[in-house]
Motif scaffolding. Structure first.
Motif, PDB file in Angstrom:
ATOM      1  N   LEU A  65      -4.450  23.996  -2.145  1.00  0.00           N
ATOM      2  CA  LEU A  65      -5.164  23.226  -1.132  1.00  0.00           C
ATOM      3  C   LEU A  65      -4.230  22.119  -0.668  1.00  0.00           C
ATOM      4  CD1 LEU A  65      -7.707  22.500   0.476  1.00  0.00           C
ATOM      5  CD2 LEU A  65      -8.439  21.104  -1.474  1.00  0.00           C
ATOM      6  N   LYS A  66      -3.945  22.099   0.622  1.00  0.00           N
ATOM      7  CA  LYS A  66      -2.998  21.114   1.158  1.00  0.00           C
ATOM      8  C   LYS A  66      -3.740  19.925   1.767  1.00  0.00           C
ATOM      9  CE  LYS A  66       0.546  24.608   2.152  1.00  0.00           C
ATOM     10  NZ  LYS A  66       1.399  25.235   3.188  1.00  0.00           N
ATOM     11  N   VAL A  67      -3.221  18.731   1.474  1.00  0.00           N
ATOM     12  CA  VAL A  67      -3.789  17.481   1.982  1.00  0.00           C
ATOM     13  C   VAL A  67      -2.650  16.688   2.598  1.00  0.00           C
ATOM     14  CG1 VAL A  67      -5.060  15.388   1.388  1.00  0.00           C
ATOM     15  CG2 VAL A  67      -5.502  17.507   0.125  1.00  0.00           C
ATOM     16  N   SER A  68      -2.852  16.164   3.785  1.00  0.00           N
ATOM     17  CA  SER A  68      -1.756  15.494   4.489  1.00  0.00           C
ATOM     18  C   SER A  68      -1.307  14.214   3.806  1.00  0.00           C
ATOM     19  CB  SER A  68      -2.156  15.191   5.939  1.00  0.00           C
ATOM     20  OG  SER A  68      -3.316  14.374   5.975  1.00  0.00           O
ATOM     21  N   ALA A  69      -2.253  13.354   3.418  1.00  0.00           N
ATOM     22  CA  ALA A  69      -1.859  12.076   2.813  1.00  0.00           C
ATOM     23  C   ALA A  69      -3.047  11.388   2.169  1.00  0.00           C
ATOM     24  CB  ALA A  69      -1.243  11.159   3.867  1.00  0.00           C
ATOM     25  N   ILE A  70      -2.799  10.638   1.111  1.00  0.00           N
ATOM     26  CA  ILE A  70      -3.780   9.722   0.540  1.00  0.00           C
ATOM     27  C   ILE A  70      -3.043   8.503   0.008  1.00  0.00           C
ATOM     28  CG2 ILE A  70      -5.429  11.535  -0.098  1.00  0.00           C
ATOM     29  CD1 ILE A  70      -4.588  11.210  -2.977  1.00  0.00           C
ATOM     30  N   ASN A  71      -3.746   7.386  -0.037  1.00  0.00           N
ATOM     31  CA  ASN A  71      -3.187   6.142  -0.563  1.00  0.00           C
ATOM     32  C   ASN A  71      -4.010   5.688  -1.765  1.00  0.00           C
ATOM     33  OD1 ASN A  71      -1.241   5.963   1.548  1.00  0.00           O
ATOM     34  ND2 ASN A  71      -2.814   5.133   2.905  1.00  0.00           N
ATOM     35  N   ILE A  72      -3.319   5.283  -2.817  1.00  0.00           N
ATOM     36  CA  ILE A  72      -3.964   4.875  -4.061  1.00  0.00           C
ATOM     37  C   ILE A  72      -3.560   3.437  -4.369  1.00  0.00           C
ATOM     38  CG2 ILE A  72      -4.227   5.325  -6.519  1.00  0.00           C
ATOM     39  CD1 ILE A  72      -5.330   7.567  -4.789  1.00  0.00           C
ATOM     40  N   ASP A  73      -4.564   2.596  -4.648  1.00  0.00           N
ATOM     41  CA  ASP A  73      -4.284   1.204  -4.998  1.00  0.00           C
ATOM     42  C   ASP A  73      -5.019   0.827  -6.269  1.00  0.00           C
ATOM     43  OD1 ASP A  73      -2.625   0.142  -2.789  1.00  0.00           O
ATOM     44  OD2 ASP A  73      -4.358   0.682  -1.568  1.00  0.00           O
ATOM     45  N   SER A  74      -4.356   0.078  -7.120  1.00  0.00           N
ATOM     46  CA  SER A  74      -4.977  -0.522  -8.288  1.00  0.00           C
ATOM     47  C   SER A  74      -4.518  -1.969  -8.333  1.00  0.00           C
ATOM     48  CB  SER A  74      -4.558   0.225  -9.566  1.00  0.00           C
ATOM     49  OG  SER A  74      -5.072  -0.437 -10.701  1.00  0.00           O
ATOM     50  N   GLY A  75      -5.461  -2.900  -8.190  1.00  0.00           N
ATOM     51  CA  GLY A  75      -5.053  -4.285  -8.011  1.00  0.00           C
ATOM     52  C   GLY A  75      -5.377  -5.221  -9.139  1.00  0.00           C
ATOM     53  N   ALA A  76      -5.843  -4.678 -10.286  1.00  0.00           N
ATOM     54  CA  ALA A  76      -6.199  -5.560 -11.391  1.00  0.00           C
ATOM     55  C   ALA A  76      -5.995  -4.831 -12.704  1.00  0.00           C
ATOM     56  CB  ALA A  76      -7.651  -6.015 -11.256  1.00  0.00           C
ATOM     57  N   GLY A  77      -6.018  -5.591 -13.799  1.00  0.00           N
ATOM     58  CA  GLY A  77      -5.881  -4.980 -15.108  1.00  0.00           C
ATOM     59  C   GLY A  77      -4.436  -4.711 -15.470  1.00  0.00           C
ATOM     60  N   PRO A  78      -4.219  -3.860 -16.476  1.00  0.00           N
ATOM     61  CA  PRO A  78      -2.860  -3.613 -16.960  1.00  0.00           C
ATOM     62  C   PRO A  78      -2.010  -2.773 -16.021  1.00  0.00           C
ATOM     63  CG  PRO A  78      -4.433  -2.235 -18.125  1.00  0.00           C
ATOM     64  CD  PRO A  78      -5.242  -3.189 -17.294  1.00  0.00           C
ATOM     65  N   VAL A  79      -2.644  -2.089 -15.069  1.00  0.00           N
ATOM     66  CA  VAL A  79      -1.912  -1.251 -14.124  1.00  0.00           C
ATOM     67  C   VAL A  79      -2.155  -1.769 -12.709  1.00  0.00           C
ATOM     68  CG1 VAL A  79      -1.586   1.069 -13.200  1.00  0.00           C
ATOM     69  CG2 VAL A  79      -2.123   0.759 -15.628  1.00  0.00           C
ATOM     70  N   VAL A  80      -1.095  -2.248 -12.076  1.00  0.00           N
ATOM     71  CA  VAL A  80      -1.175  -2.755 -10.703  1.00  0.00           C
ATOM     72  C   VAL A  80      -0.142  -1.985  -9.882  1.00  0.00           C
ATOM     73  CG1 VAL A  80      -1.026  -4.760  -9.188  1.00  0.00           C
ATOM     74  CG2 VAL A  80      -1.884  -5.024 -11.530  1.00  0.00           C
ATOM     75  N   ILE A  81      -0.591  -1.000  -9.139  1.00  0.00           N
ATOM     76  CA  ILE A  81       0.329  -0.104  -8.448  1.00  0.00           C
ATOM     77  C   ILE A  81      -0.212   0.240  -7.066  1.00  0.00           C
ATOM     78  CG2 ILE A  81       1.347   2.203  -8.440  1.00  0.00           C
ATOM     79  CD1 ILE A  81       1.424   2.220 -11.391  1.00  0.00           C
ATOM     80  N   THR A  82       0.687   0.331  -6.102  1.00  0.00           N
ATOM     81  CA  THR A  82       0.380   0.898  -4.797  1.00  0.00           C
ATOM     82  C   THR A  82       1.120   2.223  -4.693  1.00  0.00           C
ATOM     83  OG1 THR A  82       0.094  -1.262  -3.741  1.00  0.00           O
ATOM     84  CG2 THR A  82       0.565   0.611  -2.300  1.00  0.00           C
ATOM     85  N   GLN A  83       0.392   3.292  -4.413  1.00  0.00           N
ATOM     86  CA  GLN A  83       0.974   4.626  -4.309  1.00  0.00           C
ATOM     87  C   GLN A  83       0.597   5.252  -2.974  1.00  0.00           C
ATOM     88  OE1 GLN A  83       0.542   6.866  -8.334  1.00  0.00           O
ATOM     89  NE2 GLN A  83      -1.142   5.417  -8.277  1.00  0.00           N
ATOM     90  N   ASN A  84       1.580   5.781  -2.284  1.00  0.00           N
ATOM     91  CA  ASN A  84       1.354   6.501  -1.030  1.00  0.00           C
ATOM     92  C   ASN A  84       1.847   7.924  -1.214  1.00  0.00           C
ATOM     93  OD1 ASN A  84       2.572   3.487   0.047  1.00  0.00           O
ATOM     94  ND2 ASN A  84       0.501   4.075   0.609  1.00  0.00           N
ATOM     95  N   TYR A  85       0.952   8.876  -1.011  1.00  0.00           N
ATOM     96  CA  TYR A  85       1.286  10.289  -1.189  1.00  0.00           C
ATOM     97  C   TYR A  85       1.200  11.029   0.145  1.00  0.00           C
ATOM     98  CZ  TYR A  85       0.598   9.559  -6.217  1.00  0.00           C
ATOM     99  OH  TYR A  85       0.686   9.106  -7.510  1.00  0.00           O
TER     100      TYR A  85
END
Length: 248
Positions: free
Chosen positions: A66-86
């Motif tokens: 299943l193909k998906v063009s793009a998604i963005n993932i953000d985590s802004g608190a806690g032990p993991v703070v990451i911005t991911q663009n797929y």
């Protein structure tokens, strides 16, 4: 991530409008069948497998992958703070999905099911920057997120939509919860291609994969719920409800 479409809980079993039929070899289920849930529990995974190459007449994309063009993932608190663009995302393994439970409440246009996918791979081009615990992380390359023995809880809420005297079951909400037994993570080209740092970070990610995934999974669930909802509505917005859930 992945996952019941799921998926398609919705390629359920039926014929569509003239010129928009689902394959004749799809199993059919009837609304008044006292064992409707058992029928759907069998019919839906069978339909997903048969949709491996998609249904062009309904604009349903291939399910493997299943193909998906793009998604963005953000985590802004806690032990993991990451911005991911797929981008250029491919989901592998959905056609191996089985349903463990199915509950259809057609009177209230609600479908709930639990699925099990032995192995679902999320492969995509990524850009990432952030922090995990006290360690900075950044990179741009190819990501592989593999979930083993993935349980997905699907909750679909529909609403009747009438067009030209015909009722359709539009899905206005689709929510999923991911419960993997194990998660494997690999990101190529971390730290501008520094192999030593990249190998160390990938090892660290897998040693702490439960923590990392649990901190990010809500964002993955929200993003992939939208993907599954879109695929579902490609069917339900075109095929009348009484041809998806057959009447006597």
């Amino acid at each position: 991530m992945f996952m019941n479409c799921i998926f398609l809980i919705l390629a359920l079993t039926c014929r569509g409008l003239a010129g928009n039929d689902l394959p004749d070899n799809f199993q059919r289920c009837r609304q008044r069948d006292t064992k409707l849930n058992d029928c759907l529990k069998s019919a839906v995974p069978d339909a997903i497998r048969k949709m491996k190459d998609g249904i062009p007449s309904l604009s349903v994309p291939p399910m493997e992958p299943l193909k998906v063009s793009a998604i963005n993932i953000d985590s802004g608190a806690g032990p993991v703070v990451i911005t991911q663009n797929y981008k250029n995302i491919k989901l592998y393994g959905l056609t191996d999905t089985k349903l463990t439970t199915y509950k259809a409440d057609l009177k209230h246009h609600r479908l709930r099911t639990d699925s099990l996918t032995p192995k679902m791979e999320f492969i995509a081009d990524y850009v990432m920057k952030g922090r995990i615990l006290v360690l900075p992380i950044q990179g741009k390359g190819v990501a592989n997120i593999t979930m083993l023995n993935l349980v997905v809880k699907h909750d679909l809420v529909g609403e009747p939509v009438t067009r030209n005297g015909t009722t359709y079951m539009h899905m206005r909400d689709y929510r999923v919860k991911f419960i993997p037994q194990r998660v494997l993570l690999h990101f190529s080209n971390l730290f501008n291609g520094d192999k030593r740092l990249g190998d160390q970070m990938n090892s660290f990610l897998n040693e702490n994969s439960e923590l990392v995934f649990n901190e990010l999974k809500e964002s993955y669930e929200k993003s992939l719920s939208s993907v599954f909802q879109d695929v579902t509505n490609k069917i339900f917005d075109k095929v009348p409800m009484n041809k998806i859930f057959l009447e006597d």
